[in-house]
Design an enzyme around this catalytic site. Structure first.
Site, PDB file in Angstrom:
ATOM      1  N   GLN A 562      86.878  37.068  14.118  1.00 30.93           N
ATOM      2  CA  GLN A 562      86.919  35.761  13.476  1.00 30.93           C
ATOM      3  C   GLN A 562      85.542  35.345  12.970  1.00 30.93           C
ATOM      4  O   GLN A 562      85.417  34.770  11.887  1.00 30.93           O
ATOM      5  CB  GLN A 562      87.439  34.705  14.457  1.00 30.93           C
ATOM      6  CG  GLN A 562      87.362  33.275  13.964  1.00 30.93           C
ATOM      7  CD  GLN A 562      88.270  33.004  12.779  1.00 30.93           C
ATOM      8  OE1 GLN A 562      89.230  33.725  12.549  1.00 30.93           O
ATOM      9  NE2 GLN A 562      87.967  31.963  12.030  1.00 30.93           N
ATOM     10  N   GLU A 563      84.508  35.632  13.737  1.00 27.90           N
ATOM     11  CA  GLU A 563      83.169  35.172  13.391  1.00 27.90           C
ATOM     12  C   GLU A 563      82.591  35.899  12.182  1.00 27.90           C
ATOM     13  O   GLU A 563      82.032  35.273  11.282  1.00 27.90           O
ATOM     14  CB  GLU A 563      82.226  35.350  14.591  1.00 27.90           C
ATOM     15  CG  GLU A 563      82.466  34.384  15.732  1.00 27.90           C
ATOM     16  CD  GLU A 563      81.960  32.985  15.426  1.00 27.90           C
ATOM     17  OE1 GLU A 563      81.364  32.791  14.351  1.00 27.90           O
ATOM     18  OE2 GLU A 563      82.179  32.091  16.258  1.00 27.90           O
ATOM     19  N   SER A 564      82.679  37.231  12.162  1.00 21.27           N
ATOM     20  CA  SER A 564      81.951  37.997  11.133  1.00 21.27           C
ATOM     21  C   SER A 564      82.774  39.078  10.466  1.00 21.27           C
ATOM     22  O   SER A 564      82.261  39.752   9.570  1.00 21.27           O
ATOM     23  CB  SER A 564      80.721  38.653  11.773  1.00 21.27           C
ATOM     24  OG  SER A 564      81.128  39.662  12.697  1.00 21.27           O
TER      25      SER A 564
END
Length: 702
Positions: A562-564
Site C-alpha cells: 500500500q505504501e510504495s
C-alpha cells in the site's frame, strides 16, 4: 479494489538497491535453486515457491533483446557482445559526464546498436549545446520524437532558442504536448515577435486568467498583454474572483490595479470584505446582481458562513436564490456546505430535510458524507429507509450495499429484512475486496480470491519487449538507473490503450519491476491477476524482521504494498521515503529509541534499513494500541495524535467497521481498508491464516 498510490518518485542514490533487475541472467547461479532450496532460503509456502520458480523461469526468456529462439552458441555470442557493450557504455557515459567526447567518438560505431546509445548521443549533443548544432538536434528529434530523451532535448533546445531570440525557430519547434506553462508563455511571446499577434495575445490571456501566480517566465508575455491593453475590467474581474476563491490575496491585490471602472473597484472591495467577514453576505445590497461572477461571490460567502452559523447561511441563501441567477455548480457547492454545517452544529433533521429537498444538486461525495454521518450517529433506521431512494450508481457500490445490509440487521427485526440483508452479504462475499471480506466474516464463509491470470500471450509480451523504448527501459534497470527507466516507461505509455497496459504489466512482472507491474494493471483496469497485483516482493528481507518483532508477515507485506508498491526508491510529496514510506523525523525517532544506527535519510532508500525501522515503528504502534491493527494502521498513516482525536470523538460507541468507515480522512480510511484486505490476500499467497479482523478487534468498541 482501487489502489491509492499517489507517489512522487526520486532518483535513487548510488546505494539504492533495485531488486532482481532483468539483466540478472548474467549471474548463472541466480535461477538455479530448486523449489526446495527456495523454500529453505526464503521460507516460502509450496504454492509461493512454485509461483516464484515460474516467474524466475519466465525472466530467463528475456536475457536477450526478445524471445526469438537461438542456439546455445548464438546465445553465448549475443551475451558476450551485450556484456561488452554494457561495460563500454558505462565507460563512455562516465567520460561524457566528465566533459570529454574522446571515448564517445572512438567507440561510437561499436555502441550504435546498443539500446542506450541514444543516451550517449544526447549527452554528447547537449554538451555545450549551441545553435551550430541545429542540424544534429533536428536529426536527433526526428529519430527520437516519441522518446523521453526527445522530449528532454526539445525542451532544452527551446530554452536555448528563446535565450537567443530565435523566434521563428521557437514557434516551429514548440509542441503543446510538452505540457509546460513556461514553454507555453515563451511560445506565445515568440508568436507575437513573428507577427502572429492575435493568436499570441489570445493564448496569453488564457494563461493570465487563472487563480494563481504564473511562473516568472510568463512576465514578458504578460507585459505584452498590458502594453497592448488586452486586460479589460471584465477579464481582470474573472481573475480577481478566481484569486479570492483560492485565497491568493496578494495576487488579488495586484489585480485590483487593472480595474479602471469605479463599479469594479467597489465590487472588488465588497468581495474582499465578504471573504474576510462572511457575515456580510447578509448585506443583500452589497453585491450587484447584474455583475458577472457575483453569484460566485455569494456562494463563496455562504460556504464560509455555513462553517460557523449554518442556520444564518441557509436563511441568506434562500433569499439570494429568489433574487439572483445562480449556476448549478454554485448550488451544488453551497448545498454541500450547508448540509455539513447543519449536521455538525446539531441540526441533523434540518440538514437531512434540506438534502432531500435539493437531492438533484447533491453530488456523490455529499451523499456518501451523509451516509457516514448516519453511521457515526448509529442511525440505522435512517440508512435503512434512505438507501432504497438513492440513485442506482450509489446503491450498487459495495460499501453502501454492505451498510444497507448491516443497517437492516441492526435496526429491523423483520424476517424479510433479515433475509434481504443475508442475501446482500452473500452476494458481497463472492468478491475480493474489503467489504466482500467483511461480508464473508459475518456469514462465516471463506474469502473469495477471484484470481484470473488473463489471456496475455508470450508473443504479445515479446513484441512489447522488443520495442526500442522497452529495450532502453530494460538496460536502464540493469544499470540501476530506475528514475530514467521510469521516465522512459511513462513516456512510452502515454498513448497506450488498456490491452497494451495489461501486456506491459506482465512484462514488468517478468522483470520483477513490481511497482510498474502494479500501476500498469491499474491503468489497464484489470484487477483479478493477484499474482501480479500482489507480488511476494522483498520477502526474504521482510520475513526475518516480521518474525523477530512478532508481526504477521502478510500484514507487513500489505503495508509495503500500500505504501510504495514495493518501490525502494519511492518518495512521497510529504517526504516519506522507501518501501514502508518513513518520514525522516519518524525514522530518526525510532532509530534513537531502539538504538539503530541511521546515517542520514538516504539510508531509508536501502530496503534493509527501511524495513528494519518500519517494522520497529509498526510494532511500537501495535504495542501502544494493545495489538489492534486497525488503530495501529490508521496511526501509521495519519499519526497517533489524529487517532487519539478520532477515538475521542466516537467515544467508544462504534463497532470496528463503523469506526473505520467514518474516519474523517478519505486517504486514511482507504488506507486502513486496503491494508486489512491486502493482508488477507497475502495470507492466501503464503498459505497462512490471515483474518480481516481478530476477535478482540471485533469485540472492541471504538
Amino acid at each position: 479494489m482501487q489502489d491509492a498510490l499517489l507517489l512522487s518518485l526520486r532518483k535513487p542514490s548510488s546505494t539504492t538497491t533495485f531488486r532482481c533487475n532483468p539483466a540478472s541472467h548474467n549471474n548463472p547461479g541466480m535461477f538455479s535453486a530448486s523449489t526446495r532450496e527456495l523454500k529453505r532460503k526464503t521460507r516460502l509456502s509450496p504454492r509461493a515457491a512454485l509461483r516464484l520458480v515460474a516467474v524466475l523461469s519466465a525472466a530467463l526468456l528475456f536475457t536477450g533483446i526478445g524471445l526469438t529462439p537461438v542456439s546455445a552458441e548464438e546465445s553465448n555470442v549475443v551475451d558476450t557482445r551485450l556484456e561488452q557493450q554494457r561495460r563500454l557504455y558505462v565507460e563512455v557515459r562516465d567520460s561524457l559526464a566528465r566533459g570529454s567526447t574522446r571515448l564517445y567518438q572512438r567507440h561510437r560505431d561499436t555502441l550504435v546498436d546498443y539500446p542506450l546509445f541514444p543516451y550517449l548521443e544526447y549527452a554528447a549533443l547537449t554538451h555545450r549545446l549551441t545553435l551550430d548544432k541545429r542540424d544534429a538536434v533536428a536529426d536527433f528529434l526526428e529519430r527520437n520524437e516519441a522518446s523521453w530523451l526527445g522530449h528532454r532535448l526539445r525542451t532544452q533546445w527551446l530554452e536555448l532558442l528563446y535565450r537567443k531570440r530565435e523566434w521563428r525557430q521557437y514557434v516551429d519547434y514548440y509542441r503543446p504536448r510538452l505540457n509546460s506553462v513556461e514553454l507555453a508563455c515563451h511560445f506565445h511571446f515568440a508568436q507575437y515577435q513573428t507577427g502572429e499577434k492575435q493568436p499570441a495575445l489570445e493564448g496569453g490571456l488564457a494563461l493570465w486568467t487563472v487563480g494563481k501566480s504564473q511562473p516568472k517566465a510568463c512576465d514578458p508575455l504578460f507585459h505584452l498583454l498590458i502594453s497592448e491593453q488586452q486586460i479589460s475590467n471584465e477579464i481582470a474581474w474573472q481573475r480577481y474572483t478566481l484569486a479570492v476563491q483560492n485565497h491568493k490575496f496578494s495576487l488579488a491585490r495586484y489585480i485590483e490595479k487593472f480595474f479602471t471602472n469605479e463599479h469594479y473597484q467597489r465590487e472588488a472591495k465588497h468581495y474582499a470584505a465578504v471573504d474576510r467577514n462572511p457575515e456580510r453576505v447578509g448585506e443583500y445590497d452589497l453585491l450587484d446582481p447584474a455583475l458577472p461572477q457575483t453569484a460566485l461571490i455569494i456562494g463563496h460567502g455562504i460556504r464560509h458562513l455555513a462553517r460557523s452559523d449554518a442556520t444564518q447561511a441557509l436563511k441568506h441563501w434562500s433569499r439570494y436564490l429568489q433574487s439572483h441567477q445562480i449556476g448549478d455548480t454554485t448550488k451544488r457547492e453551497v448545498l454541500t456546505a450547508l448540509v455539513k454545517g447543519l449536521n455538525q452544529q446539531g441540526y441533523d433533521a434540518v440538514a437531512f430535510a434540506y438534502l432531500r429537498d435539493n437531492y438533484a444538486f447533491a453530488d456523490i461525495q455529499l451523499l456518501e458524507w451523509q451516509l457516514r454521518f448516519f453511521i457515526s450517529q448509529r442511525d440505522w433506521q435512517a440508512i435503512a429507509s434512505w438507501y432504497p431512494t438513492l440513485a442506482e450508481n450509489v446503491q450498487q457500490q459495495a460499501k453502501w450495499r454492505y451498510w444497507y445490509a448491516r443497517a437492516l440487521l441492526l435496526h429491523s427485526g423483520n424476517l424479510q429484512d433479515i433475509e434481504r440483508a443475508k442475501t446482500l452479504l452473500l452476494e458481497l462475499s463472492q468478491h475480493r475486496n474489503y467489504y466482500g471480506f467483511l461480508a464473508a466474516d459475518w456469514l462465516g464463509k471463506p474469502y473469495a480470491m477471484q484470481h484470473h491470470t488473463g489471456d496475455v500471450s508470450d508473443a504479445e509480451i515479446s513484441a512489447l519487449a522488443q520495442q526500442p523504448a522497452m529495450q532502453r527501459v530494460r538496460e536502464l534497470l540493469y544499470h540501476q538507473k530506475t528514475y530514467q527507466a521510469r521516465r522512459e516507461w511513462y513516456h512510452t505509455g502515454r498513448d497506450f490503450y488498456a490491452r497494451q497496459w495489461q501486456i506491459a504489466a506482465h512484462l514488468a512482472a517478468q522483470w520483477q519491476w513490481h511497482q510498474q507491474a502494479i500501476l500498469s494493471m491499474i491503468r489497464a483496469d484489470t484487477w483479478d491477476n493477484i499474482d501480479i497485483r500482489f507480488p511476494l516482493a522483498f520477502q526474504a528481507e521482510f520475513a526475518p524482521f516480521a518474525e523477530q518483532r512478532h508481526l504477521p508477515l502478510p500484514l507487513i507485506l500489505a503495508i509495503a504494498r500500500q505504501e510504495s508498491a514495493f518501490a525502494a526508491d519511492a518518495r512521497s510529496h510529504a517526504g516519506a521515503r522507501g518501501l514502508m514510506q518513513l518520514m525522516p523525523a519518524t525514522a530518526k525517532s525510532v532509530a534513537d529509541k531502539h538504538k539503530v544506527t541511521l546515517n542520514g535519510v538516504e539510508e531509508l532508500y536501502q530496503p534493509q534499513t527501511n524495513i528494519n525501522l518500519g517494522t520497529l515503528y509498526y510494532r511500537d504502534l501495535l504495542d501502544q494500541y494493545e495489538g489492534n491493527r486497525f488503530l495501529a494502521s490508521a496511526a501509521y498513516n495519519a499519526g497517533p495524535h489524529r487517532v487519539k482525536r478520532w477515538r475521542k470523538q466516537s467515544d467508544s460507541t462504534l463497532t470496528f467497521d463503523a469506526w473505520i468507515e467514518v474516519i474523517p480522512f478519505n486517504e486514511t480510511r482507504q488506507y486502513v481498508q486496503n491494508v486489512m484486505a491486502f493482508a488477507v490476500i497475502y495470507g492466501h499467497h503464503l498459505e497462512l491464516t490471515q483474518a480481516l479482523h481478530t476477535s478482540n478487534e471485533r469485540s472492541t468498541l471504538y
